[in-house]
Write a protein that holds these residues in place. Structure first.
Motif, PDB file in Angstrom:
ATOM      1  N   ILE A  50       0.861  -1.172   0.000  1.00  0.00           N
ATOM      2  CA  ILE A  50       0.000   0.000   0.000  1.00  0.00           C
ATOM      3  C   ILE A  50       0.898   1.222   0.000  1.00  0.00           C
ATOM      4  CG2 ILE A  50      -1.823   1.265   1.204  1.00  0.00           C
ATOM      5  CD1 ILE A  50      -2.713  -1.314   2.485  1.00  0.00           C
ATOM      6  N   ARG A  51       0.690   2.108  -0.962  1.00  0.00           N
ATOM      7  CA  ARG A  51       1.557   3.279  -1.130  1.00  0.00           C
ATOM      8  C   ARG A  51       3.019   2.874  -1.254  1.00  0.00           C
ATOM      9  NH1 ARG A  51      -1.139   8.184   2.561  1.00  0.00           N
ATOM     10  NH2 ARG A  51      -2.821   8.610   1.076  1.00  0.00           N
ATOM     11  N   GLY A  52       3.265   1.686  -1.810  1.00  0.00           N
ATOM     12  CA  GLY A  52       4.629   1.250  -2.084  1.00  0.00           C
ATOM     13  C   GLY A  52       5.332   0.550  -0.954  1.00  0.00           C
ATOM     14  N   PHE A  53       4.643   0.305   0.190  1.00  0.00           N
ATOM     15  CA  PHE A  53       5.252  -0.381   1.321  1.00  0.00           C
ATOM     16  C   PHE A  53       4.463  -1.649   1.644  1.00  0.00           C
ATOM     17  CE2 PHE A  53       6.728   4.006   2.071  1.00  0.00           C
ATOM     18  CZ  PHE A  53       8.087   3.771   2.181  1.00  0.00           C
ATOM     19  N   ALA A  54       5.176  -2.639   2.153  1.00  0.00           N
ATOM     20  CA  ALA A  54       4.597  -3.966   2.349  1.00  0.00           C
ATOM     21  C   ALA A  54       3.546  -3.973   3.456  1.00  0.00           C
ATOM     22  CB  ALA A  54       5.699  -4.966   2.677  1.00  0.00           C
ATOM     23  N   VAL A  55       2.498  -4.755   3.215  1.00  0.00           N
ATOM     24  CA  VAL A  55       1.498  -5.108   4.220  1.00  0.00           C
ATOM     25  C   VAL A  55       1.262  -6.603   4.059  1.00  0.00           C
ATOM     26  CG1 VAL A  55      -0.860  -4.799   5.039  1.00  0.00           C
ATOM     27  CG2 VAL A  55       0.417  -2.825   4.200  1.00  0.00           C
ATOM     28  N   SER A  56       1.696  -7.387   5.033  1.00  0.00           N
ATOM     29  CA  SER A  56       1.688  -8.835   4.870  1.00  0.00           C
ATOM     30  C   SER A  56       0.349  -9.442   5.260  1.00  0.00           C
ATOM     31  CB  SER A  56       2.812  -9.467   5.704  1.00  0.00           C
ATOM     32  OG  SER A  56       2.629  -9.169   7.064  1.00  0.00           O
ATOM     33  N   ALA A  57       0.192 -10.723   4.937  1.00  0.00           N
ATOM     34  CA  ALA A  57      -1.073 -11.418   5.165  1.00  0.00           C
ATOM     35  C   ALA A  57      -1.447 -11.482   6.637  1.00  0.00           C
ATOM     36  CB  ALA A  57      -0.997 -12.841   4.589  1.00  0.00           C
ATOM     37  N   ASN A  58      -0.463 -11.452   7.537  1.00  0.00           N
ATOM     38  CA  ASN A  58      -0.785 -11.527   8.960  1.00  0.00           C
ATOM     39  C   ASN A  58      -0.954 -10.150   9.595  1.00  0.00           C
ATOM     40  OD1 ASN A  58       1.892 -10.736   8.951  1.00  0.00           O
ATOM     41  ND2 ASN A  58       2.514 -12.130  10.574  1.00  0.00           N
ATOM     42  N   SER A  59      -1.093  -9.115   8.756  1.00  0.00           N
ATOM     43  CA  SER A  59      -1.280  -7.755   9.269  1.00  0.00           C
ATOM     44  C   SER A  59      -2.682  -7.228   8.990  1.00  0.00           C
ATOM     45  CB  SER A  59      -0.233  -6.815   8.661  1.00  0.00           C
ATOM     46  OG  SER A  59       1.054  -7.125   9.135  1.00  0.00           O
ATOM     47  N   LEU A  60      -3.659  -8.107   8.884  1.00  0.00           N
ATOM     48  CA  LEU A  60      -5.048  -7.695   8.784  1.00  0.00           C
ATOM     49  C   LEU A  60      -5.642  -7.596  10.180  1.00  0.00           C
ATOM     50  CD1 LEU A  60      -4.396  -8.665   5.864  1.00  0.00           C
ATOM     51  CD2 LEU A  60      -6.740  -9.510   5.740  1.00  0.00           C
ATOM     52  N   ALA A  61      -6.565  -6.647  10.359  1.00  0.00           N
ATOM     53  CA  ALA A  61      -7.204  -6.445  11.661  1.00  0.00           C
ATOM     54  C   ALA A  61      -8.683  -6.791  11.571  1.00  0.00           C
ATOM     55  CB  ALA A  61      -7.033  -4.992  12.105  1.00  0.00           C
ATOM     56  N   ILE A  62      -9.275  -7.135  12.709  1.00  0.00           N
ATOM     57  CA  ILE A  62     -10.724  -7.295  12.838  1.00  0.00           C
ATOM     58  C   ILE A  62     -11.207  -6.280  13.864  1.00  0.00           C
ATOM     59  CG2 ILE A  62     -12.575  -8.792  13.656  1.00  0.00           C
ATOM     60  CD1 ILE A  62     -11.269 -11.139  12.414  1.00  0.00           C
ATOM     61  N   ASN A  63     -12.143  -5.426  13.438  1.00  0.00           N
ATOM     62  CA  ASN A  63     -12.666  -4.361  14.304  1.00  0.00           C
ATOM     63  C   ASN A  63     -11.547  -3.558  14.950  1.00  0.00           C
ATOM     64  OD1 ASN A  63     -15.470  -4.610  13.927  1.00  0.00           O
ATOM     65  ND2 ASN A  63     -15.558  -6.351  15.329  1.00  0.00           N
ATOM     66  N   GLY A  64     -10.510  -3.255  14.152  1.00  0.00           N
ATOM     67  CA  GLY A  64      -9.433  -2.396  14.619  1.00  0.00           C
ATOM     68  C   GLY A  64      -8.398  -3.067  15.488  1.00  0.00           C
ATOM     69  N   VAL A  65      -8.411  -4.408  15.586  1.00  0.00           N
ATOM     70  CA  VAL A  65      -7.466  -5.140  16.433  1.00  0.00           C
ATOM     71  C   VAL A  65      -6.682  -6.125  15.576  1.00  0.00           C
ATOM     72  CG1 VAL A  65      -7.209  -6.679  18.405  1.00  0.00           C
ATOM     73  CG2 VAL A  65      -8.961  -4.892  18.447  1.00  0.00           C
ATOM     74  N   TYR A  66      -5.348  -6.070  15.684  1.00  0.00           N
ATOM     75  CA  TYR A  66      -4.502  -6.985  14.933  1.00  0.00           C
ATOM     76  C   TYR A  66      -4.427  -8.362  15.591  1.00  0.00           C
ATOM     77  CZ  TYR A  66      -2.659  -3.127  12.104  1.00  0.00           C
ATOM     78  OH  TYR A  66      -2.532  -2.074  11.240  1.00  0.00           O
TER      79      TYR A  66
END
Length: 724
Positions: free
Chosen positions: A134-150
């Motif tokens: 996102i915007r050229g920087f990595a966001v990995s598969a384990n960095s998704l949040a649910i209701n704002g919590v990682y």
């Protein structure tokens, strides 16, 4: 928190806890009850619109209303701040709705984010793991949040069927959402689970995807009690069969139970889910083409380089999440949440990576290693906070105080084959290597991340000017490295509405945070762990709503520290700087015509490098121009019929850090159609989607210097949704 087990067998050994049985029972019960639901159809069938809950009056925990066109919502969650309207947010955010996701037949989060020009994947479509930039920087598969919590979302490959919203916050989100396990700073992806709405829902959706992958998804929601305070929603998915990748088969099992209770001045909700993916006979290709001066032609996207009868991969996640809030008095609310998730994988997980040398340019011969890996990770989280509203003179305040903790531990083992020789264009079957028990287990994580946050949004002149100020103190405790450090990150956000509610001028300065990196061999300072490092973002933009269309234009700069080499030591003295401009649009431009998407232009520079090598050159793997623009048109004169199309474009990008080889740009087109009708009193929606309409062979993206992802071929998906 349980310690990570060390299995002695090579098979999939994750011990599922009771959630799995609960969630799978939900899935099977729903599907078994489909026939009964058909026999008991109501005389007045419910609408096929997705059911959402909107509390009145709106609060930070209310689900924002859907924008005109139905594909995007009018607000998104900003972590501890709760839900905030688009025009009151000092960030660039987009919230994709369940209705739009269903119409596009997007089955994974990666498929949803194909609508966003600032998001690209660094693993190819169909991969076991979905990683992003996102915007050229990595966001990995384990960095998704649910209701704002990682830490509680499914890892690897996350399905959409259990979620009401998929939200994207562009730029570092540490202030609002804490530190993700991988320390990613490009942006935040937040998922909002489905809840029971005020109207009963019984929906069964059947799907067919090429080559012969079929599935059924049942979605049932009810509210109970004299005042409908108790809500229950259950989603179950079963699918399986051949895919567009030669020889490959996939099977999915998903169960999600969502409960909520709306009390007088308080509420509580809970989610229990289980997700299992089983892939057989190979995964998508990620060739390594270092040493080339020009990029070779891409193989057909359906080519399966490492396939075989015994080739397999399994991924599994179970999660349990509980959230609640209570009104203390007028203007003040306490909130809390807790959750636990367990992520496991087994088999051929990390992709097919054939090494294709220049010497074999004409023949397509290549060598590679297939891995049999095992891994298991557990996450426990807890959050406690307080929100309040008060005034000081002519200034209105919205104050949030929050504390949270995330405990993340686990490890893995893996075993690879000797080099296997095959052909990029005409591969031969392989034999899967021995199981994980043939290798040594390594525990990589035993980390505790704790944070304290305070954020105040000050409103002046009847909300025409809003100033958000915040501080977050984040402690990183990496027990295995005997390392504990604390860092403080600030937030400054401004929203100004000098000409009314339809135009917002905004800006922000925010810092992201990443856990300190540990230096590995062969450097002289092997074992040294750096302090948490900060990424700085500055952004300004304008949002304006004209009728039923909302647009955003953003200018941003993100500077991220990086490791460089000096005197045989690694030092945290490098830097990558990304600057860009984004344009986003959503809503109805005319009656029956909806637009969604936008364009982004990003310049990514290596601003501080080892010994000045590549200094000032572009960062590889970040395309300058990206565009995703879709239109949905309800055909006049034919009730219930709509067609849509989307153009996806990724411009050229450097394949190497020395800017000597470029990966060509590519453009694909996706099209779809849907028809809503009634069969008797039964509402039915028929959908058809074709991605990569021209069946273009191309390299989709880069996952490392000289390492590319093969794009997916043309794919067809059909579905029929029935409401009872």
């Amino acid at each position: 928190m349980h310690s990570t087990r060390r299995p002695t067998r090579g098979t999939f050994t994750a011990q599922p806890f009771a959630l799995r049985q609960i969630a799978q029972a939900c899935a099977w019960t729903l599907l078994a009850g489909t026939g009964a639901a058909m026999a008991q159809q109501a005389s007045t069938a419910p609408s096929l619109k997705e059911v959402t809950v909107n509390a009145a009056p709106e609060t930070p925990d209310s689900l924002p209303a859907v924008a005109p066109g139905g594909q995007v919502a009018k607000g998104a969650r900003l972590g501890i701040l709760g839900n905030v309207g688009v025009m009151d947010t000092p960030f660039n955010t987009t919230s994709y709705t369940a209705e739009g996701i269903a119409d596009q037949q997007a089955q994974t989060i990666g498929a949803v984010l194909k609508n966003d020009p600032s998001v690209r994947m660094t693993t190819n479509e169909g991969h076991v793991v979905e990683n992003f930039i996102i915007r050229g920087f990595a966001v990995s598969a384990n960095s998704l949040a649910i209701n704002g919590v990682y830490g509680l979302a499914p890892e690897q490959n996350t399905p959409t069927e259990m979620f009401e919203r998929v939200e994207v916050l562009k730029g570092p989100g540490a202030m609002m959402m804490g530190l993700p396990p991988a320390g990613d700073v490009g942006g935040a992806i937040n998922l909002v689970p489905k809840r029971a709405g005020k109207d009963p829902l019984t929906r069964v959706t059947t799907t067919w995807s090429d080559q012969s992958n079929v599935g059924v998804h049942a979605d049932v929601a009810r509210r109970f009690g004299p005042e409908q305070r108790l809500g229950v929603r259950v989603n179950g998915v079963l699918s399986g069969g051949e895919t567009w990748l030669d020889h490959q088969t996939k099977k999915r099992e998903i169960g999600h139970l969502a409960l909520d209770y709306q009390g007088q001045g308080w509420s509580v909700e809970a989610d229990a889910y289980s997700l299992t993916n089983k892939v057989r006979k190979g995964v998508t290709m990620q060739p390594i083409i270092t040493g080339w001066t020009t990029v070779p032609r891409a193989p057909d996207g359906s080519t399966n380089f490492f396939y075989g009868e015994g080739v397999f991969s399994n991924t599994e996640t179970q999660g349990l999440i509980v959230r609640g809030q209570a009104q203390l008095n007028a203007g003040w609310t306490a909130f809390a949440s807790a959750g636990h998730a367990k992520h496991s994988y087994d088999g051929f997980i990390f992709g097919t990576r054939p090494v294709w040398t220049v010497a074999n340019a004409a023949t397509g011969n290549a060598t590679g290693t297939a891995y049999n890996s095992w891994g298991e990770y557990e996450t426990s989280t807890a959050e406690l906070g307080l929100r309040g509203q008060f005034t000081t003179g002519a200034v209105a305040h919205k104050l949030t105080l929050a504390a949270n903790v995330l405990d993340y531990e686990g490890g893995s083992r893996g075993n690879g084959t000797a080099n296997i020789t095959s052909n990029i264009f005409n591969p031969t079957p392989i034999t899967m290597p021995a199981g994980a028990a043939a290798s040594t287990f390594t525990r990589y994580n035993d980390d505790v991340l704790t944070g304290l946050s305070v954020v105040d949004t000050l409103s002046f002149a009847e909300d025409k000017l809003q100033l958000t100020l915040g501080l977050r103190a984040q402690q990183v405790n990496q027990k295995l490295a005997r390392y504990k450090e604390t860092a403080v990150t600030p937030l400054v956000g401004v929203v100004a509405k000098p000409w009314g509610e339809n135009i917002s001028l905004y800006g922000n300065y925010v810092e992201g945070l990443s856990a300190g990196t540990t230096v590995k061999a062969p450097y002289a300072n092997e074992g040294e762990t750096f302090k948490p490092y900060k990424t700085q973002q500055m952004e300004v933009g304008v949002k304006w709503a004209m009728g039923d269309i909302t647009q955003t234009v953003s200018l941003f700069q993100i500077s991220k520290p990086a490791l460089i080499e000096a005197n045989n030591r690694q030092l945290l003295d490098g830097e990558q700087r990304n600057r860009g401009v984004e344009w986003n649009i959503f809503g109805q431009v005319a009656r029956g015509l909806t637009l969604l998407g936008g364009a982004a232009y990003t310049e990514a520079k290596q601003t501080k490098t080892t010994r000045g090598v590549n200094q000032g050159l572009a960062q590889f793997g970040v395309p300058k121009l990206t565009l995703n623009l879709g239109a949905d048109w309800a055909i006049p004169g034919v009730q219930g019929l709509a067609v849509s199309g989307r153009v996806n474009h990724t411009g050229v990008q450097w394949l190497t850090g020395d800017n000597s080889v470029k990966l060509p740009g590519w453009t694909t087109v996706d099209v779809s159609a849907r028809y809503a009708l009634r069969v008797g009193a039964q509402p039915v929606v028929l959908r058809a989607t074709v991605t990569n309409l021209a069946n273009k062979a191309y390299y989709d993206s880069i996952w490392g210097a000289g390492r590319v992802n093969v794009g997916a071929p043309r794919s067809v998906r059909l579905s029929a949704a029935f409401d009872f």
